[in-house]
Write an enzyme that holds these catalytic residues in place. Structure first.
Site, PDB file in Angstrom:
ATOM      1  N   HIS A 235      50.611  -8.725  18.882  1.00  0.00           N
ATOM      2  CA  HIS A 235      49.695  -7.594  18.764  1.00  0.00           C
ATOM      3  C   HIS A 235      48.964  -7.597  17.424  1.00  0.00           C
ATOM      4  O   HIS A 235      47.748  -7.485  17.364  1.00  0.00           O
ATOM      5  CB  HIS A 235      50.452  -6.279  18.948  1.00  0.00           C
ATOM      6  CG  HIS A 235      50.830  -6.018  20.368  1.00  0.00           C
ATOM      7  ND1 HIS A 235      51.927  -6.593  20.951  1.00  0.00           N
ATOM      8  CD2 HIS A 235      50.250  -5.262  21.326  1.00  0.00           C
ATOM      9  CE1 HIS A 235      52.002  -6.198  22.210  1.00  0.00           C
ATOM     10  NE2 HIS A 235      50.993  -5.398  22.468  1.00  0.00           N
ATOM     11  N   ILE A 236      49.733  -7.705  16.328  1.00  0.00           N
ATOM     12  CA  ILE A 236      49.102  -7.639  15.012  1.00  0.00           C
ATOM     13  C   ILE A 236      48.382  -8.951  14.691  1.00  0.00           C
ATOM     14  O   ILE A 236      47.229  -8.949  14.235  1.00  0.00           O
ATOM     15  CB  ILE A 236      50.142  -7.300  13.925  1.00  0.00           C
ATOM     16  CG1 ILE A 236      50.748  -5.911  14.195  1.00  0.00           C
ATOM     17  CG2 ILE A 236      49.501  -7.336  12.523  1.00  0.00           C
ATOM     18  CD1 ILE A 236      51.905  -5.535  13.295  1.00  0.00           C
TER      19      ILE A 236
ATOM     20  N   ASP B 198      52.587 -19.869  17.307  1.00  0.00           N
ATOM     21  CA  ASP B 198      53.478 -18.924  17.992  1.00  0.00           C
ATOM     22  C   ASP B 198      54.473 -19.759  18.794  1.00  0.00           C
ATOM     23  O   ASP B 198      54.162 -20.898  19.179  1.00  0.00           O
ATOM     24  CB  ASP B 198      52.660 -18.012  18.924  1.00  0.00           C
ATOM     25  CG  ASP B 198      53.402 -16.723  19.267  1.00  0.00           C
ATOM     26  OD1 ASP B 198      52.958 -15.649  18.822  1.00  0.00           O
ATOM     27  OD2 ASP B 198      54.425 -16.790  19.984  1.00  0.00           O
TER      28      ASP B 198
ATOM     29  N   ALA C 162      53.732  -8.941   5.913  1.00  0.00           N
ATOM     30  CA  ALA C 162      53.834  -7.528   6.302  1.00  0.00           C
ATOM     31  C   ALA C 162      54.632  -7.456   7.604  1.00  0.00           C
ATOM     32  O   ALA C 162      54.426  -6.555   8.415  1.00  0.00           O
ATOM     33  CB  ALA C 162      52.451  -6.911   6.482  1.00  0.00           C
ATOM     34  N   SER C 163      55.531  -8.441   7.808  1.00  0.00           N
ATOM     35  CA  SER C 163      56.315  -8.406   9.054  1.00  0.00           C
ATOM     36  C   SER C 163      57.684  -7.798   8.789  1.00  0.00           C
ATOM     37  O   SER C 163      57.856  -6.582   8.906  1.00  0.00           O
ATOM     38  CB  SER C 163      56.413  -9.803   9.681  1.00  0.00           C
ATOM     39  OG  SER C 163      57.075 -10.721   8.828  1.00  0.00           O
TER      40      SER C 163
ATOM     41  N   GLU D 233      65.223  -2.819   0.882  1.00  0.00           N
ATOM     42  CA  GLU D 233      64.218  -1.806   0.563  1.00  0.00           C
ATOM     43  C   GLU D 233      64.908  -0.506   0.174  1.00  0.00           C
ATOM     44  O   GLU D 233      65.979  -0.205   0.711  1.00  0.00           O
ATOM     45  CB  GLU D 233      63.293  -1.568   1.774  1.00  0.00           C
ATOM     46  CG  GLU D 233      62.471  -2.805   2.103  1.00  0.00           C
ATOM     47  CD  GLU D 233      61.519  -2.600   3.289  1.00  0.00           C
ATOM     48  OE1 GLU D 233      61.446  -1.484   3.829  1.00  0.00           O
ATOM     49  OE2 GLU D 233      60.854  -3.594   3.646  1.00  0.00           O
TER      50      GLU D 233
ATOM     51  N   HIS E 190      56.169  -0.990   2.061  1.00  0.00           N
ATOM     52  CA  HIS E 190      56.312  -0.964   3.532  1.00  0.00           C
ATOM     53  C   HIS E 190      55.403   0.109   4.151  1.00  0.00           C
ATOM     54  O   HIS E 190      55.846   0.951   4.932  1.00  0.00           O
ATOM     55  CB  HIS E 190      57.783  -0.729   3.932  1.00  0.00           C
ATOM     56  CG  HIS E 190      58.078  -1.219   5.322  1.00  0.00           C
ATOM     57  ND1 HIS E 190      59.315  -1.681   5.705  1.00  0.00           N
ATOM     58  CD2 HIS E 190      57.296  -1.320   6.435  1.00  0.00           C
ATOM     59  CE1 HIS E 190      59.278  -2.046   6.973  1.00  0.00           C
ATOM     60  NE2 HIS E 190      58.065  -1.831   7.435  1.00  0.00           N
ATOM     61  N   ILE E 191      54.123   0.011   3.806  1.00  0.00           N
ATOM     62  CA  ILE E 191      53.158   1.004   4.316  1.00  0.00           C
ATOM     63  C   ILE E 191      52.087   0.342   5.190  1.00  0.00           C
ATOM     64  O   ILE E 191      51.055   0.944   5.457  1.00  0.00           O
ATOM     65  CB  ILE E 191      52.477   1.805   3.171  1.00  0.00           C
ATOM     66  CG1 ILE E 191      52.053   0.921   2.019  1.00  0.00           C
ATOM     67  CG2 ILE E 191      53.383   2.888   2.663  1.00  0.00           C
ATOM     68  CD1 ILE E 191      50.886   0.034   2.247  1.00  0.00           C
ATOM     69  N   GLY E 192      52.353  -0.900   5.606  1.00  0.00           N
ATOM     70  CA  GLY E 192      51.351  -1.618   6.400  1.00  0.00           C
ATOM     71  C   GLY E 192      50.836  -0.801   7.574  1.00  0.00           C
ATOM     72  O   GLY E 192      49.642  -0.801   7.876  1.00  0.00           O
ATOM     73  N   GLY E 193      51.729  -0.080   8.227  1.00  0.00           N
ATOM     74  CA  GLY E 193      51.323   0.678   9.417  1.00  0.00           C
ATOM     75  C   GLY E 193      51.141   2.153   9.146  1.00  0.00           C
ATOM     76  O   GLY E 193      50.930   2.938  10.070  1.00  0.00           O
TER      77      GLY E 193
HETATM   78  P1  NAI Z   1      54.566  -8.666  18.711  1.00  0.00           P
HETATM   79  O1  NAI Z   1      55.867  -8.700  19.398  1.00  0.00           O
HETATM   80  O2  NAI Z   1      53.375  -8.150  19.425  1.00  0.00           O
HETATM   81  O3  NAI Z   1      54.196 -10.155  18.196  1.00  0.00           O
HETATM   82  C1  NAI Z   1      55.129 -11.007  17.596  1.00  0.00           C
HETATM   83  C2  NAI Z   1      54.724 -12.436  17.930  1.00  0.00           C
HETATM   84  O4  NAI Z   1      55.571 -13.336  17.214  1.00  0.00           O
HETATM   85  C3  NAI Z   1      54.882 -12.788  19.410  1.00  0.00           C
HETATM   86  O5  NAI Z   1      53.700 -13.365  19.900  1.00  0.00           O
HETATM   87  C4  NAI Z   1      56.055 -13.775  19.424  1.00  0.00           C
HETATM   88  O6  NAI Z   1      55.971 -14.721  20.474  1.00  0.00           O
HETATM   89  C5  NAI Z   1      55.915 -14.421  18.071  1.00  0.00           C
HETATM   90  N1  NAI Z   1      57.118 -15.064  17.565  1.00  0.00           N
HETATM   91  C6  NAI Z   1      58.407 -14.687  17.747  1.00  0.00           C
HETATM   92  N2  NAI Z   1      59.235 -15.523  17.106  1.00  0.00           N
HETATM   93  C7  NAI Z   1      58.458 -16.449  16.517  1.00  0.00           C
HETATM   94  C8  NAI Z   1      58.722 -17.594  15.713  1.00  0.00           C
HETATM   95  N3  NAI Z   1      59.983 -17.920  15.384  1.00  0.00           N
HETATM   96  N4  NAI Z   1      57.677 -18.344  15.278  1.00  0.00           N
HETATM   97  C9  NAI Z   1      56.410 -18.004  15.619  1.00  0.00           C
HETATM   98  N5  NAI Z   1      56.096 -16.936  16.381  1.00  0.00           N
HETATM   99  C10 NAI Z   1      57.100 -16.176  16.813  1.00  0.00           C
HETATM  100  O7  NAI Z   1      54.823  -7.854  17.349  1.00  0.00           O
HETATM  101  P2  NAI Z   1      53.753  -7.099  16.451  1.00  0.00           P
HETATM  102  O8  NAI Z   1      53.562  -5.726  16.926  1.00  0.00           O
HETATM  103  O9  NAI Z   1      52.569  -7.973  16.280  1.00  0.00           O
HETATM  104  O10 NAI Z   1      54.566  -7.010  15.071  1.00  0.00           O
HETATM  105  C11 NAI Z   1      54.810  -8.141  14.281  1.00  0.00           C
HETATM  106  C12 NAI Z   1      55.688  -7.791  13.089  1.00  0.00           C
HETATM  107  O11 NAI Z   1      55.091  -6.775  12.287  1.00  0.00           O
HETATM  108  C13 NAI Z   1      57.066  -7.251  13.444  1.00  0.00           C
HETATM  109  O12 NAI Z   1      58.026  -7.853  12.588  1.00  0.00           O
HETATM  110  C14 NAI Z   1      56.991  -5.801  13.089  1.00  0.00           C
HETATM  111  O13 NAI Z   1      58.252  -5.301  12.747  1.00  0.00           O
HETATM  112  C15 NAI Z   1      56.070  -5.823  11.891  1.00  0.00           C
HETATM  113  N6  NAI Z   1      55.416  -4.551  11.593  1.00  0.00           N
HETATM  114  C16 NAI Z   1      55.313  -4.176  10.280  1.00  0.00           C
HETATM  115  C17 NAI Z   1      54.702  -2.995   9.926  1.00  0.00           C
HETATM  116  C18 NAI Z   1      54.560  -2.599   8.497  1.00  0.00           C
HETATM  117  O14 NAI Z   1      54.468  -1.421   8.194  1.00  0.00           O
HETATM  118  N7  NAI Z   1      54.530  -3.543   7.586  1.00  0.00           N
HETATM  119  C19 NAI Z   1      54.188  -2.077  10.953  1.00  0.00           C
HETATM  120  C20 NAI Z   1      54.261  -2.606  12.307  1.00  0.00           C
HETATM  121  C21 NAI Z   1      54.888  -3.792  12.597  1.00  0.00           C
END
Ligand code: NAI
Length: 412
Positions: free
Chosen positions: A162-163, A182, A239-240, A270, A293-296
Site C-alpha cells: 500500500h505505502i 517485493d 518508516a516501516s 521507542e 514514529h509520526i509517518g502516518g
Molecule cells: P502492505 O502489507 O500493504 O505492504 C507490505 C509489502 O511488503 C507487501 O507487498 C509484501 O509482499 C512486502 N514484503 C513482505 N515481506 C517482504 C520482504 N521480506 N521483502 C520484500 N517485500 C516484502 O503494508 P503497508 O501498509 O504498505 O505498510 C508497510 C509498513 O509501513 C509496515 O511495516 C507498517 O507497519 C508501516 N507503517 C508505518 C507507519 C508510520 O507511522 N511510520 C504508518 C503506517 C504503516
C-alpha cells in the site's frame, strides 16, 4: 451464554472514547444512530467497565485496554472498532470467543506516510539535515557540493504494498525512476520497474526506502551486508518498523559516509510516551533526519480512520458483514432488502449448524440464503428468511437456545 439482541437503531448505544475523530460521530448520526456518547480521553478502569456494560458499539484508540476482564463487562457489545492501525490493546481472542468482531483501519494513513517519505527523499538528496544542523549551531555552509535534484534519480522501494506503491506514484510525478523489490509478484504502477532482486535494487538506487511489514523474515533484513551493497553516498529511509534495520550498522555507515544520510521514523526501541527520553545511536548525527514514529500521524489520516472504522461498524450493525474483521470469520453479505436476516454466532463445535437448520424446518420457515464462515473456535452463520417480525423473533429465540450459541441478532 447467549445475548439476544434485536432492536431498532435508535436503541443502539455507540460509545466512542479517546477523542475518536468527529467524522466517526457524523457517520453514525448520518446512518441513523442517534445515541452516540463520546469521551475525549481513555476512561479509568472502573468507569470503562460501567460504560462498556451499557454500550452496543464501542470505538477506542490505542490507550484503552480491552483485556479479557474489560470484555467480560461488555455484555451487550456487538462489535468493537479500533480507530487506529494496531489492535494490540484488545484481547482479540477473548473478543472472538465472546462473539465480538473487531475492526480497524490498517490503510487510512498510507498517503500520509508516502508524502513524508518523498519529502524526506528530497531533503536527503539536498543534504538538508546537515545544513539545518549547522545553521542551528551558527554555521553557514553555502555550497552546491553533494546537493542534487531528485529528478532523474532512482528511488528503490523495498516492499511494494500500500505505502510502497504510493511512494512510487508520487516519486514518479517528480521525475524519479522507480525501482521496487517485493517477495510477491506485484503489478507495477506507472513506469515503476521490478528490480532483479534486493541486491540489484541496492546497487542502482540513489535513495532506498523500506516499506515491509514486521515479520520474522524482515527482522534485521537490512544489516551490514545490505548497507554495504548500497551505492556509496546513497540515502536510506525507514518508516516501516524499527526492527527491520540494524541501527548500529546504519550509524556506523553514516559516520563513514558510505550512507550519505538517513531519515528514520521507527526505532528498535521507542519511548512508551512523550514524557520518556528518546535514545538511539543515530542521535547527534547531522546527516540523520529523525522523527518520532509520526509517518502516518496527520489530521487527514485521523479523519480517514474515523470514516473507515465507523463504516465497518455500521455495516456490521446494519447488515452483518464482517469483511476485514481482524479476529473473526469474514462474511461478505449482500443487502437484505425484502428479507429478514438472522445472525448466529456460535462456538465451532460439531452439530451446531444442523441444529440451526433444524429450527427453521421445525418452525416451517423457508431459508432464502445462508452464509457460513468458521474459525477454529467460532462459527458465524447468517440466514436470510422471508417471515413476519413475530416469526423472525420466534426463530431467534429458538436459535439462542442452541447449546454453544454466543450471540444472536435479527436484522429486519
Ligand atoms: P502492505 O502489507 O500493504 O505492504 C507490505 C509489502 O511488503 C507487501 O507487498 C509484501 O509482499 C512486502 N514484503 C513482505 N515481506 C517482504 C520482504 N521480506 N521483502 C520484500 N517485500 C516484502 O503494508 P503497508 O501498509 O504498505 O505498510 C508497510 C509498513 O509501513 C509496515 O511495516 C507498517 O507497519 C508501516 N507503517 C508505518 C507507519 C508510520 O507511522 N511510520 C504508518 C503506517 C504503516
Amino acid at each position: 451464554m447467549s445475548q439476544p439482541t434485536s432492536f431498532p437503531k435508535s436503541d443502539i448505544r455507540v460509545l466512542l472514547l479517546e477523542g475518536v475523530s468527529a467524522t466517526a460521530v457524523e457517520s453514525f448520526r448520518a446512518a441513523g444512530y442517534s445515541q452516540v456518547r463520546t469521551f475525549e480521553k481513555a476512561l479509568p478502569v472502573e468507569q470503562l467497565h460501567r460504560e462498556l456494560a451499557d454500550a452496543h458499539l464501542v470505538g477506542i484508540r490505542s490507550r484503552t485496554q480491552l483485556d479479557a476482564e474489560a470484555l467480560s463487562h461488555a455484555r451487550r457489545v456487538i462489535a468493537i472498532g479500533a480507530f487506529c492501525i494496531g489492535t494490540n490493546q484488545i484481547d482479540l481472542e477473548a473478543a472472538e470467543v465472546a462473539g465480538i468482531p473487531v475492526f480497524n483501519a490498517p490503510y487510512s494513513n498510507t498517503r500520509s506516510v508516502a508524502e513524508l517519505v518523498v519529502a524526506e527523499a528530497i531533503m536527503l538528496m539536498r543534504g538538508i539535515p546537515q545544513k539545518n544542523a549547522q545553521c542551528h549551531r551558527g554555521g553557514w555552509s553555502k555550497s552546491a557540493a553533494g546537493s542534487h535534484e531528485v529528478r532523474g534519480k532512482t528511488i528503490g522501494i523495498i516492499g511494494y504494498g500500500h505505502i510502497g506503491t504510493q511512494v512510487g506514484v508520487i516519486a514518479e510525478a517528480l521525475g524519479m525512476q522507480v525501482l521496487f523489490h517485493d517477495i510477491e509478484a506485484k503489478l507495477s504502477l506507472g513506469n515503476a520497474r521490478a528490480a532483479a532482486g534486493l541486491d540489484d535494487l541496492l546497487a542502482r538506487s540513489d535513495v532506498v526506502t523500506l516499506h515491509v511489514p514486521e515479520t520474522p523474515a524482515t527482522q534485521g533484513m537490512f544489516g551490514p551486508g545490505q548497507i554495504a551493497r548500497m551505492k556509496p553516498g546513497a540515502h536510506l529511509i525507514n518508516a516501516s518498523r524499527g526492527t527491520v534495520v540494524d541501527i548500529d550498522a546504519l550509524a556506523a555507515a553514516m559516520k563513514s559516509g558510505h550512507v550519505g544520510g538517513a531519515a528514520v521514523d521507527v526505532f528498535p526501541v521507542e519511548p512508551q510516551g512523550n514524557a520518556d527520553v528518546f535514545e538511539s545511536p543515530l542521535v547527534g548525527l547531522d546527516n540523520a533526519l529523525l522523527t518520532p514514529h509520526i509517518g502516518g500521524s496527520t489530521l487527514e489520516a485521523q479523519d480517514n480512520i474515523g470514516l473507515e472504522v465507523a463504516a465497518k461498524l455500521i455495516r456490521y450493525s446494519d447488515n452483518g458483514s464482517t469483511l476485514s474483521a481482524v479476529n473473526f470469520p469474514e462474511v461478505t453479505l449482500p443487502e437484505h432488502t425484502g428479507s429478514t436476516r438472522l445472525l448466529h454466532i456460535h462456538r465451532n463445535v460439531p452439530g451446531v449448524l444442523s441444529q440451526v437448520n433444524e429450527v427453521f424446518s421445525r418452525l416451517g420457515v423457508n431459508i432464502d440464503g445462508q452464509f457460513l464462515r468458521t474459525h477454529a473456535k467460532v462459527g458465524y452463520v447468517v440466514i436470510d428468511i422471508t417471515a413476519t417480525q413475530d416469526q423472525a423473533d420466534e426463530v431467534r429465540e429458538q436459535l439462542a437456545k442452541i447449546p454453544g450459541t454466543l450471540r444472536t441478532r435479527v436484522l429486519y
